[in-house]
Design an enzyme around this catalytic site. Sequence first.
Site, mmCIF file in Angstrom:
data_model
loop_
_atom_site.group_PDB
_atom_site.id
_atom_site.type_symbol
_atom_site.label_atom_id
_atom_site.label_comp_id
_atom_site.label_asym_id
_atom_site.label_seq_id
_atom_site.Cartn_x
_atom_site.Cartn_y
_atom_site.Cartn_z
ATOM 1 N N ASP A 487 0.840 -1.189 0.000
ATOM 2 C CA ASP A 487 0.000 0.000 0.000
ATOM 3 C C ASP A 487 0.878 1.242 0.000
ATOM 4 O O ASP A 487 2.098 1.177 0.135
ATOM 5 C CB ASP A 487 -0.996 -0.015 1.166
ATOM 6 N N ILE A 488 0.243 2.389 -0.185
ATOM 7 C CA ILE A 488 0.960 3.659 -0.342
ATOM 8 C C ILE A 488 1.266 4.228 1.042
ATOM 9 O O ILE A 488 0.379 4.314 1.903
ATOM 10 C CB ILE A 488 0.127 4.652 -1.167
ATOM 11 N N GLU A 530 -6.085 2.144 -0.536
ATOM 12 C CA GLU A 530 -4.780 2.328 -1.173
ATOM 13 C C GLU A 530 -3.958 1.049 -1.140
ATOM 14 O O GLU A 530 -2.741 1.083 -1.357
ATOM 15 C CB GLU A 530 -4.018 3.473 -0.490
#
Length: 614
Positions: A487-488, A530
């Site tokens: 994920d970011i 995300e």
Amino acid sequence: MPLADPQHPEPASRPPRHGPTPTRTGQASEPPARTWGRKVLIAAVLAALTLGGNAGNIPLFFGVDYLFGSIAALLAAAWIGPVAGALAAAVGGLYTLELWGHPWALVVFTLEAGAVGLLRRRFPNLILADLAFWVAVGVPLLLVLYMGVMGMPAPQAGLIALKQPVNGLFNAALASGATLLLASRHWAPPLREVLFTLLFGGMLLPGLALIAFQSAQLRGEQHRLYDQLLATALTAVTERLDPVRAKTSLAASLPETVGELGIALADEDGEWITRVDTPAWLDRAERRRLSPRLLALLPPADARAPTMARWEEAYFSTESILPGGEGKRILLMHPAREAVLGLARANLRGHVALALLALTGLLIAAVLARRISLPFEELRRVTRNLPERLRKGEKPVLPAGPVAELDGLNRSFTAMGRSLAASFRELEAERQNLEEKVRQRTRELERLATHDYLTGIPNRAKIYEWLEVAHEEFRRYGTPFAVVMFDIDHFKAVNDRFGHPTGDAVLRELTLRVEDTLREADALGRWGGEEFLILARHTDCAGARKLADRVRQAVAVEAFRQVGEVTISLGVAEIRPGESLEHLLERADHALYAAKGNGRNRVVLYRETLQGDR
């Protein structure tokens, strides 16, 4: 029949069209009271048959049906009189109040039976008497009632004004055949009338059967296509709808490619929580089950609105329990107007051809019946009082029989078949056009159901489906695979600082960068928010770690527009013998959290003791 004797003049070949039935030789006439009692009993039976004939209707499409009750009503008019026919038609017409939602069909059917009973005295058979009624009174009256009184549009009113006369003429042909068959027990019906009835009925029956069959086929195809369309749309809505914020996200969950969709959400008690683009009468709608999943919602019955007009305002719908919605029920609706008008146009074209067939059939049947029966009538004339005429020295000339009439009948059938074939080709083209539109929209909805609408990559359901396939191949053949979950880093800060539109742009650009680094065998999907997941097929943990590191570098190597540097944290896990998918994903998730806990922007491979490197 025996030749006439000059000393015993030949009796009339048929009795008066009304009045008592002739008695057999040697039988006394029945008392008047018994005769009236029998007539009343016959009238009551025919009235019941009229009601049953209307109940056993054949539906063409929404609010338009073929009825057969007037067969018994016309028999009552022919056997007993116009009053009995009108009363039988009125009893049978009561069914149309429920079927079509207005009283005018009852009025027209009652007038038809009464008028035919009166006109029967002037016309040789029921068919021509019925034709005279429809031409002089029935069709103009239908147009006035449907267009003027009920305000129905001209195409729909024109369809009714064509359908009912054709239906009535067919019923008159059946009633005429029944009358001739039963009357043959007492007197010999004229050959011309028998031939006319058989020829006209035989020409009209295939046309009606084809129209009814094609309408049923097209109606069933529309039900199937709308069932598939709404079911697919419901799947897409369910995927996109947040059960927690269902009320606020309801409108946003509607697919944009389907058109005029309405949606409503109800709680476990059936009370509507919220509605989007639904009719005001939804709470009072009449529900009709068209298939196991497809419903029709009709506006409440209105004495001024025929059933056909209600169908134009109706909706096709499907409903389902919202997953995770604590018993909430979601209802998806699509207007039925396009389908109803499409079928109305197709049936109008078919009934124009059928009306032309009926008129042409009447002419052909009359000509052929005359041509075929004329030699027999001439033979009868020539042989009448033959002994007396021979004694007077006359030399009767016997007529020659016909040989070419069947060829003309064949040509007429061919021409009418071509006309009907052209109408059915138009019906088929209409069906194929509708089917292609629905197929195109279904493909779009299927993609929405399996792909993330923001990034265009497969969604969680689709990537999990591929994981199950890879897991089965590993179990059966030992084909390895691994998953990379990432994920970011600090994505919430990006949304808070730059706004959600910019955050969406970051997700799309990140997806493009990641896809460029993957092999053809790999698959990328959006896992949620995300968070993303990569299925690395035919890959062990070492290969998956190298892949994850390439992905990390591809994201971090170049700044993103508007937001600058963006990094990701990745967790890698390889499938193990006997391991379930849930456990594999849990290990990848632990590795991802370890990567975040060790400083982010790094890859962590799940081992018994988690270790990560950047």
